[in-house]
Scaffold this active site. Structure first.
Site, mmCIF file in Angstrom:
data_model
loop_
_atom_site.group_PDB
_atom_site.id
_atom_site.type_symbol
_atom_site.label_atom_id
_atom_site.label_comp_id
_atom_site.label_asym_id
_atom_site.label_seq_id
_atom_site.Cartn_x
_atom_site.Cartn_y
_atom_site.Cartn_z
ATOM 1 N N GLU A 176 0.829 -1.214 0.000
ATOM 2 C CA GLU A 176 0.000 0.000 0.000
ATOM 3 C C GLU A 176 0.856 1.253 0.000
ATOM 4 O OE1 GLU A 176 -2.071 -1.402 3.319
ATOM 5 O OE2 GLU A 176 -3.137 -2.833 2.056
ATOM 6 N N PHE A 280 -2.360 4.148 -5.159
ATOM 7 C CA PHE A 280 -1.390 3.097 -5.477
ATOM 8 C C PHE A 280 -1.624 1.880 -4.611
ATOM 9 C CE2 PHE A 280 2.504 0.964 -4.009
ATOM 10 C CZ PHE A 280 3.062 0.540 -5.204
ATOM 11 N N ASP A 366 7.029 20.994 -35.752
ATOM 12 C CA ASP A 366 6.237 20.712 -34.548
ATOM 13 C C ASP A 366 4.876 20.141 -34.952
ATOM 14 O OD1 ASP A 366 4.869 21.397 -31.789
ATOM 15 O OD2 ASP A 366 6.985 21.830 -31.473
ATOM 16 N N LYS A 476 11.058 15.545 -30.838
ATOM 17 C CA LYS A 476 10.493 16.222 -29.660
ATOM 18 C C LYS A 476 9.316 15.376 -29.202
ATOM 19 C CE LYS A 476 8.228 20.581 -28.309
ATOM 20 N NZ LYS A 476 7.845 21.906 -28.815
ATOM 21 N N TRP A 477 9.448 14.793 -28.042
ATOM 22 C CA TRP A 477 8.460 13.831 -27.517
ATOM 23 C C TRP A 477 7.585 14.565 -26.507
ATOM 24 C CZ3 TRP A 477 8.828 8.124 -27.809
ATOM 25 C CH2 TRP A 477 7.880 7.484 -27.033
ATOM 26 N N GLY A 528 3.901 19.806 -22.372
ATOM 27 C CA GLY A 528 3.379 21.169 -22.296
ATOM 28 C C GLY A 528 4.476 22.056 -21.720
ATOM 29 N N ASP A 534 12.279 15.818 -15.219
ATOM 30 C CA ASP A 534 12.779 15.018 -14.098
ATOM 31 C C ASP A 534 13.881 14.086 -14.570
ATOM 32 O OD1 ASP A 534 11.552 12.369 -14.905
ATOM 33 O OD2 ASP A 534 9.747 13.589 -14.773
ATOM 34 N N GLU A 614 17.617 42.281 -37.565
ATOM 35 C CA GLU A 614 17.394 41.181 -36.609
ATOM 36 C C GLU A 614 18.091 39.906 -37.081
ATOM 37 O OE1 GLU A 614 13.040 42.217 -34.642
ATOM 38 O OE2 GLU A 614 13.102 41.411 -36.688
HETATM 39 C C1 GLA Z 1 2.945 21.540 -26.262
HETATM 40 C C2 GLA Z 1 4.409 21.867 -26.362
HETATM 41 C C3 GLA Z 1 4.619 22.964 -27.366
HETATM 42 C C4 GLA Z 1 4.089 22.523 -28.707
HETATM 43 C C5 GLA Z 1 2.637 22.113 -28.586
HETATM 44 C C6 GLA Z 1 2.133 21.473 -29.855
HETATM 45 O O1 GLA Z 1 2.238 22.586 -25.692
HETATM 46 O O2 GLA Z 1 4.953 22.197 -25.124
HETATM 47 O O3 GLA Z 1 5.971 23.303 -27.461
HETATM 48 O O4 GLA Z 1 4.867 21.437 -29.165
HETATM 49 O O5 GLA Z 1 2.422 21.192 -27.532
HETATM 50 O O6 GLA Z 1 0.803 21.107 -29.790
#
Ligand code: GLA
Length: 740
Positions: A176, A280, A366, A476-477, A528, A534, A614
């Site tokens: 537990e 858990f 992306d 990018k996962w 996100g 981590d 720029e």
């Molecule tokens: C998340 C990621 C962003 C972008 C969007 C795409 O929010 O953190 O960098 O990749 O998804 O939907």
């Protein structure tokens, strides 16, 4: 040998270069924790005077000694329901009515090398740098064998801990609570420093004195979360960046966790850390093994900066692995803030042309390239290239991009499924769902049930087949929601409490397979932004998108909070457009460059919208970053300001002290301000340093050029530097100093 057993005193001592950790096997077999702190010799059991504390009971065999109580003596791995009323580390029950846990010493072994866990990521040994202590305990009534594992990294001053639980009896054991570690700090006045936040405002530091009672941090989200990071520091009440006892603890885990701290009736402090026990439970059948996530511990008497540097170095060297761990990272340009979902062959080609012209190395496409994905309501799970958007296929576009001199990276979010997707229509039972209940949607999506073997294979195949089909250099996962409705159709009712942890086990297996099979691909974790920042992720992916907030002023506290534990090579940071898309704030391009250039560096904007000036400035930023990349990746990092200061300042110092890069960015400007005065850190006091380069950003009034100035290291360290006030909107200054 850094691990010693003293047969007479019955102590087990772990020594690192600057710290000592000691436990003692007491009669009739309880494992006491005697000490964790700066290096100390001898047996430290004299610290504990017998003390008859009312309502603190005594073990059966020692009931005549009223001063001997598990409730007042420090414990190595606390039990439950056995007279220690402080935070338990282990709780279980069996069909025969055993409730709680009572552990007794059986044996121990000391071995060269570092233990590994079969199901979870752990720190690794680069060869001959670690030793392992295994202490075997047993709960006789439950038939449970408990192996406490200790990895001792002598030079690094890090001790790792994990626990193996083996059902060595004949009845099913229901776990537990199964913490990774318990750490008792019986003496001292401690503050707790932790890192909290929310989406787009991750890892804000908060420090407070421990109150009597239990306090803590944790996540119930199935991910380590934006809200709390699985890392905390216990530091002496008067500890500063430069002095004082500090103990850091970090879980190598990416799921729901709890790090609880109790200050008890005797003002003694206990930390218990591990998988969150809420929701858990685990059925441990006879013969079965359960492993807890690993906990990293480090202690220093030299303040917070020294502790941070240890964690940063350790994560870089002993958590990150694979060819990318120590390699310079490519400068990338990501299409997200340039195009959002409005991406197709023409658009990505034009972004790539602009990126190539700026001199970036890698173009990342992306979200929006697959299935019917035109917004965030659909198509997750349908990982085939959208034929309308890419009529000639993805391969043709990648070839064109590579012909421009760029390598190509792709965004995926393979742990998720949209209700509006072919995948969900084919396999509705693959999503986490409570039977008979409509699931909660997050960003209009559901979470795939990675506790199922077929889902695990699907997620692996999704990414592996993309990597086999196309010359993709970077992935990018992403993972864009917290878990809810955590229930698996594949597990029986009595095993539902295993689902969330089994999800992590499935995820780690997938990440392990992919990173072994495609070692040359650079993987970047994302949830996100920094919702899963981590050490569990870093064991596979050497960098993580730090935050969806690309505003450089907001990033100051986000990156600084992150720096308390994580190396800059792991912190992905990009220059984006101004006004910023998350905050609407306008900032100078130079300041954006200063802030992003302290991480795995890149851009997140549409190059087509830049002016020629720029573009020139960005070319110069990239050139400067490339030159300083070794210093930023492997140099020692120092925080030079407190969060309440009107500026944020930091410094990187080369390991051989030959150069240092000092950066200061104003969070807010005042009228009639004092000049800025700071002491530099980490320099060679015996040497002289020349300011070889001064760069300013967004300064409304000219700043006198100090380049060419030569100053003794001792003066810079003790007298410091005085800079003229900076005026304007978020101005900054950066100085490169080189030893003469
Ligand atoms: C998340 C990621 C962003 C972008 C969007 C795409 O929010 O953190 O960098 O990749 O998804 O939907």
């Amino acid at each position: 040998m850094s691990i010693h057993f003293d047969a007479k005193a019955r102590t087990l001592t772990l020594n690192t270069a600057h710290t000592t950790y000691q436990m003692q096997i007491a009669e009739p077999g309880h494992l006491l924790h005697l000490y964790y702190g700066s290096r100390a010799e001898g047996c430290l059991d004299y610290l504990y005077l017998p003390h008859d504390c009312g309502f603190s009971p005594n073990p059966y065999e020692r009931h005549t000694e009223r001063g001997w109580s598990l409730d007042t003596l420090p414990q190595e791995y606390s039990g439950s329901n056995g007279g220690d009323y402080r935070l338990p580390s282990l709780a279980l029950s069996t069909d025969s009515g055993v409730v709680g846990a009572e552990l007794r010493y059986v044996s121990h072994t000391i071995e060269e090398g570092k233990y590994a866990l079969s199901s979870l990521p752990t720190a690794w040994d680069r060869g001959g740098e670690a030793q392992t202590l295994t202490v075997t305990l047993r709960d006789e009534a439950a038939g449970l064998t408990v192996e406490l594992l200790y990895g001792v990294y002598e030079e690094q001053d890090v001790i790792t801990r994990a626990v193996r639980l083996i059902n060595s009896g004949s009845q099913t054991i229901r776990l537990e609570r199964a913490a990774s570690a318990c750490l008792d700090l019986p003496f001292g006045r401690w503050d707790m420093l932790h890192f909290h936040g929310r989406h787009t405002l991750e890892r804000q530091s908060e420090r407070r004195e421990l109150m009597v009672g239990t306090q803590g941090i944790g996540s119930r989200r199935g991910t380590s979360s934006h809200q709390h990071n699985p890392f905390l520091i216990l530091c002496e009440h008067d500890a500063t960046e430069d002095h004082g006892d500090c103990c850091g603890a970090m879980l190598v885990y990416s799921g729901s966790f709890a790090m609880e701290v109790e200050r008890d009736q005797m003002d003694s402090v206990r930390l218990v850390a591990g998988i969150a026990d809420e929701g858990f439970s685990w059925q441990l059948l006879p013969g079965a093994l359960f492993e807890t996530p690993e906990l990293l511990l480090s202690f220093t008497d030299s303040g917070l900066t020294a502790l941070s540097q240890r964690f940063q170095r350790f994560l870089r060297r002993n958590i990150c692995r694979g060819p990318w761990a120590e390699r310079p990272r490519p400068v990338l340009l990501n299409s997200w803030e340039a195009a959002y979902f409005d991406i197709d062959a023409e658009r990505i080609r034009s972004i790539a042309r602009g990126a190539a012209d700026l001199g970036v190395d890698l173009l990342v496409m992306d979200d929006g390239w697959f299935g019917e994905r035109c917004d965030d309501h659909r198509a997750l799970g349908d990982w085939t290239v959208n034929p309308q958007k890419f009529p000639a296929g993805l391969g043709a576009v990648i070839d064109e991009i590579r012909d421009m001199g760029l390598s190509f990276g792709l965004w995926v979010e393979p742990e998720m499924v949209s209700e509006d997707s072919a995948l969900y229509r084919a396999h509705p039972d693959w999503a986490l769902r409570v039977p008979g209940r409509a699931p909660t949607l997050g960003r209009d999506q559901l979470v795939l049930d990675l506790s199922r073997a077929e889902v695990e294979d699907f997620v692996y195949e999704t990414v592996a087949s993309l990597l086999r089909a196309y010359p993709i250099a970077y992935i990018k996962w992403d993972m864009n929601r917290s878990l809810s409705d955590v229930a698996s159709r594949a597990l029986p009712p009595e095993r539902q409490g295993e689902t969330a942890h089994r999800y992590l086990l499935g995820l780690y297996r997938v990440m392990d397979r992919l990173t072994r099979e495609f070692p040359e691909v650079l993987f970047e974790g994302c949830s996100g932004g920094g919702g899963r920042f981590d050490a569990g992720i870093l064991a596979y992916f050497p960098q993580i998108w730090c935050s969806d907030n690309t505003d450089p002023i907001a990033r100051l506290s986000i990156q600084e909070g992150t720096s308390f534990a994580y190396p800059y090579s792991a912190i992905a940071a990009h220059v984006s457009a101004s006004p910023n898309h998350q905050t609407g704030r306008q900032t100078p391009l130079g300041t954006r460059g200063f802030v992003a250039a302290t991480g795995a560096f890149g851009y997140e904007l549409d190059p087509g919208r830049l002016t020629e000036t720029e573009r020139d400035e960005i070319r110069a930023q990239i050139a400067a970053w490339r030159e300083r990349e070794p210093l930023l990746r492997a140099g020692e990092h120092y925080r030079l300001s407190a969060p309440e200061e009107p500026y944020c300042a930091w410094q990187f110092v080369a390991a051989d002290q030959s150069e240092t890069l000092f950066t200061l960015v104003m969070r807010r400007v005042e009228s009639n301000p004092r000049p800025l005065h700071l002491r530099l850190k980490g320099l060679d006091a015996e040497a002289c340093y020349e300011i070889v380069q001064q760069e300013t950003a967004g300064c409304a009034l000219a700043v006198p050029d100090m380049s060419g100035t030569v100053l003794p290291g001792s003066a810079l360290l003790r007298g410091g530097v005085t800079l003229p006030p900076l005026y304007g909107d978020y101005p900054g200054i950066r100085l490169l100093l080189r030893k003469q």
